[in-house]
Design an enzyme around this catalytic site. Structure first.
Site, PDB file in Angstrom:
ATOM      1  N   LYS A   6       0.349  -1.593 -10.208  1.00  0.00           N
ATOM      2  CA  LYS A   6       0.119  -0.434  -8.839  1.00  0.00           C
ATOM      3  C   LYS A   6       2.346  -0.381  -9.283  1.00  0.00           C
ATOM      4  O   LYS A   6       2.517   0.916  -8.499  1.00  0.00           O
ATOM      5  CB  LYS A   6      -0.011  -1.500  -7.723  1.00  0.00           C
ATOM      6  CG  LYS A   6      -0.084  -1.080  -6.356  1.00  0.00           C
ATOM      7  CD  LYS A   6      -0.542  -1.836  -5.251  1.00  0.00           C
ATOM      8  CE  LYS A   6       0.376  -0.948  -3.620  1.00  0.00           C
ATOM      9  NZ  LYS A   6      -0.464  -2.217  -2.833  1.00  0.00           N
ATOM     10  N   GLY A  38      -4.725  -4.803   2.295  1.00  0.00           N
ATOM     11  CA  GLY A  38      -4.975  -3.159   3.409  1.00  0.00           C
ATOM     12  C   GLY A  38      -6.064  -2.284   2.323  1.00  0.00           C
ATOM     13  O   GLY A  38      -7.215  -3.006   2.279  1.00  0.00           O
ATOM     14  N   TYR A  39      -5.598  -0.885   2.021  1.00  0.00           N
ATOM     15  CA  TYR A  39      -6.431   0.014   1.926  1.00  0.00           C
ATOM     16  C   TYR A  39      -6.907   0.039   0.279  1.00  0.00           C
ATOM     17  O   TYR A  39      -7.483   1.263  -0.175  1.00  0.00           O
ATOM     18  CB  TYR A  39      -6.056   1.742   2.309  1.00  0.00           C
ATOM     19  CG  TYR A  39      -5.853   1.259   4.110  1.00  0.00           C
ATOM     20  CD1 TYR A  39      -7.110   1.578   4.594  1.00  0.00           C
ATOM     21  CD2 TYR A  39      -4.849   1.250   4.640  1.00  0.00           C
ATOM     22  CE1 TYR A  39      -7.396   1.803   6.306  1.00  0.00           C
ATOM     23  CE2 TYR A  39      -4.993   1.658   6.439  1.00  0.00           C
ATOM     24  CZ  TYR A  39      -5.852   1.262   6.958  1.00  0.00           C
ATOM     25  OH  TYR A  39      -6.310   1.312   8.202  1.00  0.00           O
ATOM     26  N   ASP A  40      -6.045  -0.546  -0.417  1.00  0.00           N
ATOM     27  CA  ASP A  40      -6.504  -0.517  -1.670  1.00  0.00           C
ATOM     28  C   ASP A  40      -7.354  -0.210  -2.663  1.00  0.00           C
ATOM     29  O   ASP A  40      -7.411   0.073  -3.045  1.00  0.00           O
ATOM     30  CB  ASP A  40      -5.093  -1.307  -2.887  1.00  0.00           C
ATOM     31  CG  ASP A  40      -3.573  -1.448  -2.268  1.00  0.00           C
ATOM     32  OD1 ASP A  40      -3.383  -0.792  -2.167  1.00  0.00           O
ATOM     33  OD2 ASP A  40      -2.964  -2.508  -2.927  1.00  0.00           O
ATOM     34  N   GLU A  50       7.893  -2.639  18.863  1.00  0.00           N
ATOM     35  CA  GLU A  50       6.605  -2.155  18.202  1.00  0.00           C
ATOM     36  C   GLU A  50       6.973  -0.657  17.820  1.00  0.00           C
ATOM     37  O   GLU A  50       8.072  -0.425  17.739  1.00  0.00           O
ATOM     38  CB  GLU A  50       5.899  -1.874  20.404  1.00  0.00           C
ATOM     39  CG  GLU A  50       4.811  -1.789  20.499  1.00  0.00           C
ATOM     40  CD  GLU A  50       4.970  -1.260  21.734  1.00  0.00           C
ATOM     41  OE1 GLU A  50       3.784   0.216  22.246  1.00  0.00           O
ATOM     42  OE2 GLU A  50       5.302  -1.912  22.825  1.00  0.00           O
ATOM     43  N   ASP A  78       8.361   1.307   6.393  1.00  0.00           N
ATOM     44  CA  ASP A  78       6.967   1.776   7.454  1.00  0.00           C
ATOM     45  C   ASP A  78       5.905   2.746   6.075  1.00  0.00           C
ATOM     46  O   ASP A  78       6.294   3.384   5.229  1.00  0.00           O
ATOM     47  CB  ASP A  78       7.786   2.464   8.597  1.00  0.00           C
ATOM     48  CG  ASP A  78       6.172   2.782   9.366  1.00  0.00           C
ATOM     49  OD1 ASP A  78       5.602   1.836  10.311  1.00  0.00           O
ATOM     50  OD2 ASP A  78       5.668   3.651   9.894  1.00  0.00           O
ATOM     51  N   SER A  79       4.512   2.195   6.475  1.00  0.00           N
ATOM     52  CA  SER A  79       4.286   3.155   5.194  1.00  0.00           C
ATOM     53  C   SER A  79       2.726   3.357   5.841  1.00  0.00           C
ATOM     54  O   SER A  79       1.815   2.842   7.256  1.00  0.00           O
ATOM     55  CB  SER A  79       3.747   1.828   3.616  1.00  0.00           C
ATOM     56  OG  SER A  79       3.924   1.028   4.065  1.00  0.00           O
ATOM     57  N   ASN A 137       5.177  -8.402   6.960  1.00  0.00           N
ATOM     58  CA  ASN A 137       4.221  -8.509   6.215  1.00  0.00           C
ATOM     59  C   ASN A 137       4.581  -8.669   4.586  1.00  0.00           C
ATOM     60  O   ASN A 137       4.783  -8.747   3.726  1.00  0.00           O
ATOM     61  CB  ASN A 137       3.128  -6.500   6.009  1.00  0.00           C
ATOM     62  CG  ASN A 137       2.271  -6.439   5.005  1.00  0.00           C
ATOM     63  OD1 ASN A 137       2.108  -7.572   4.073  1.00  0.00           O
ATOM     64  ND2 ASN A 137       1.395  -5.444   4.665  1.00  0.00           N
ATOM     65  N   HIS A 176       3.806   4.415  -3.603  1.00  0.00           N
ATOM     66  CA  HIS A 176       4.424   4.902  -3.058  1.00  0.00           C
ATOM     67  C   HIS A 176       5.809   4.047  -2.830  1.00  0.00           C
ATOM     68  O   HIS A 176       6.501   4.107  -3.004  1.00  0.00           O
ATOM     69  CB  HIS A 176       4.243   5.011  -1.419  1.00  0.00           C
ATOM     70  CG  HIS A 176       2.466   3.847  -1.151  1.00  0.00           C
ATOM     71  ND1 HIS A 176       2.509   3.147  -1.855  1.00  0.00           N
ATOM     72  CD2 HIS A 176       3.014   2.953   0.194  1.00  0.00           C
ATOM     73  CE1 HIS A 176       2.071   2.544  -1.002  1.00  0.00           C
ATOM     74  NE2 HIS A 176       1.933   2.531  -0.095  1.00  0.00           N
TER      75      HIS A 176
HETATM   76  P1  ITT Z   1       5.563  -4.197   8.991  1.00  0.00           P
HETATM   77  O1  ITT Z   1       5.153  -3.468  10.302  1.00  0.00           O
HETATM   78  O2  ITT Z   1       5.671  -6.084   9.450  1.00  0.00           O
HETATM   79  O3  ITT Z   1       6.063  -3.923   8.047  1.00  0.00           O
HETATM   80  P2  ITT Z   1       3.346  -3.639   8.811  1.00  0.00           P
HETATM   81  O4  ITT Z   1       1.693  -4.681   8.436  1.00  0.00           O
HETATM   82  O5  ITT Z   1       2.147  -3.340  10.105  1.00  0.00           O
HETATM   83  O6  ITT Z   1       4.111  -5.004   8.636  1.00  0.00           O
HETATM   84  P3  ITT Z   1       2.618  -1.136   8.957  1.00  0.00           P
HETATM   85  O7  ITT Z   1       3.230  -0.650  10.276  1.00  0.00           O
HETATM   86  O8  ITT Z   1       4.052   0.334   7.929  1.00  0.00           O
HETATM   87  O9  ITT Z   1       3.547  -2.833   8.016  1.00  0.00           O
HETATM   88  O10 ITT Z   1       1.661  -0.091   8.863  1.00  0.00           O
HETATM   89  C1  ITT Z   1       1.363  -0.077   7.137  1.00  0.00           C
HETATM   90  C2  ITT Z   1       0.005  -0.229   6.736  1.00  0.00           C
HETATM   91  O11 ITT Z   1      -0.942   0.786   6.136  1.00  0.00           O
HETATM   92  C3  ITT Z   1      -0.171  -2.056   5.889  1.00  0.00           C
HETATM   93  O12 ITT Z   1      -1.037  -2.455   7.091  1.00  0.00           O
HETATM   94  C4  ITT Z   1      -1.370  -1.296   5.170  1.00  0.00           C
HETATM   95  O13 ITT Z   1      -2.243  -1.398   5.606  1.00  0.00           O
HETATM   96  C5  ITT Z   1      -1.170  -0.148   5.247  1.00  0.00           C
HETATM   97  N1  ITT Z   1      -0.458   0.404   4.063  1.00  0.00           N
HETATM   98  C6  ITT Z   1       0.413   0.381   3.975  1.00  0.00           C
HETATM   99  N2  ITT Z   1       0.963   0.310   2.300  1.00  0.00           N
HETATM  100  C7  ITT Z   1      -0.502  -0.057   1.696  1.00  0.00           C
HETATM  101  C8  ITT Z   1      -0.333  -0.574   0.307  1.00  0.00           C
HETATM  102  O14 ITT Z   1       0.782  -0.364  -0.606  1.00  0.00           O
HETATM  103  N3  ITT Z   1      -1.546  -0.881  -0.584  1.00  0.00           N
HETATM  104  C9  ITT Z   1      -2.571  -1.032   0.869  1.00  0.00           C
HETATM  105  N4  ITT Z   1      -2.451  -0.113   2.575  1.00  0.00           N
HETATM  106  C10 ITT Z   1      -1.344  -0.339   2.642  1.00  0.00           C
END
Ligand code: ITT
Length: 202
Positions: A177, A155-157, A41, A70-71, A10, A182
């Site tokens: 930010k 993402g959800y920002d 996966e 992971d977030s 990402n 987090h």
């Molecule tokens: P990687 O697995 O390659 O790290 P990913 O985008 O798939 O990339 P995750 O599996 O951790 O990452 O999914 C976390 C999702 O949660 C991420 O795609 C965002 O949509 C959301 N997310 C996490 N942190 C965020 C943030 O700071 N702001 C907005 N959305 C966030």
């Protein structure tokens, strides 16, 4: 120079992490620089396990220290959803659509019940099998706003309202930010370990 691989594909995460730890920026590499174009996966039972799965995969491929991240966004009214499934919520659809689905589910939910939390878990994995992984977590509390607001972040920002700033994360600059997110809380806690990794002390 000692390299640390950020085990994420990402680009938005990588951009944020480099700004959170500018002193260490030059030590960070992405998986793509090592011809890694996919990650395993995410089958873990929680964020911690998923962060570990990503970091271990990249560490084994490169033989270099790796940080998995992971977030997710946890919405109390939706019993913690999208949570662990934040990246896949609703299937293979754009984020604008994921946001629309969430807002639809919450359209009559009063402000007090719109509590949400962004969560970020890190796993630092080192090439030596004898060295234990290091796990770190960062969290930030907010609310799900009534509609998407702001064009910044990812993402959800645009729906994550941060009460102390009186706006959504989508309305914040990267710098703002990064003062509270987090991800910044987790990476600032990780800094001491990452510096030791660079110095070869762990
Ligand atoms: P990687 O697995 O390659 O790290 P990913 O985008 O798939 O990339 P995750 O599996 O951790 O990452 O999914 C976390 C999702 O949660 C991420 O795609 C965002 O949509 C959301 N997310 C996490 N942190 C965020 C943030 O700071 N702001 C907005 N959305 C966030």
């Amino acid at each position: 120079m000692k390299k640390i691989i950020l085990a994420t594909l990402n680009e938005n995460k990588i951009k944020e992490i480099k700004e959170i730890l500018p002193d260490l920026m030059g030590y960070f590499s992405s998986p793509q620089e090592f011809s890694i174009f996919h990650l395993p996966e995410e089958k873990g039972k929680d964020y911690k396990e998923n962060a570990y799965i990503k970091a271990l995969f990249v560490c084994e491929k490169t033989n270099l220290p790796s940080v998995g991240e992971d977030s997710g966004l946890e919405i109390k009214f939706l019993e913690g959803a999208p949570g662990l499934y934040s990246a896949r919520f609703g299937g293979d659809i754009p984020f604008s659509e994921r946001i629309r689905i969430i807002l639809e589910k919450m359209k009559n939910v009063p402000w007090d019940e719109r509590i949400a939390e962004f969560v970020c878990n890190l796993a630092i994995v080192l090439p030596s099998k004898k060295k234990e992984p290091i796990f770190i977590e960062g969290r930030v509390k907010g609310y799900i706003y009534w509609e998407p607001k702001g064009n910044n972040g990812f993402g959800y920002d645009p729906i994550f309202y941060y009460p102390e700033y009186k706006c959504t994360f989508g309305e914040l600059s990267l710098e703002e930010k990064n003062k509270v997110s987090h991800r910044s809380q987790a990476f600032l806690k990780a800094k001491i370990y990452l510096e030791k990794v660079i110095k070869g002390e762990i």
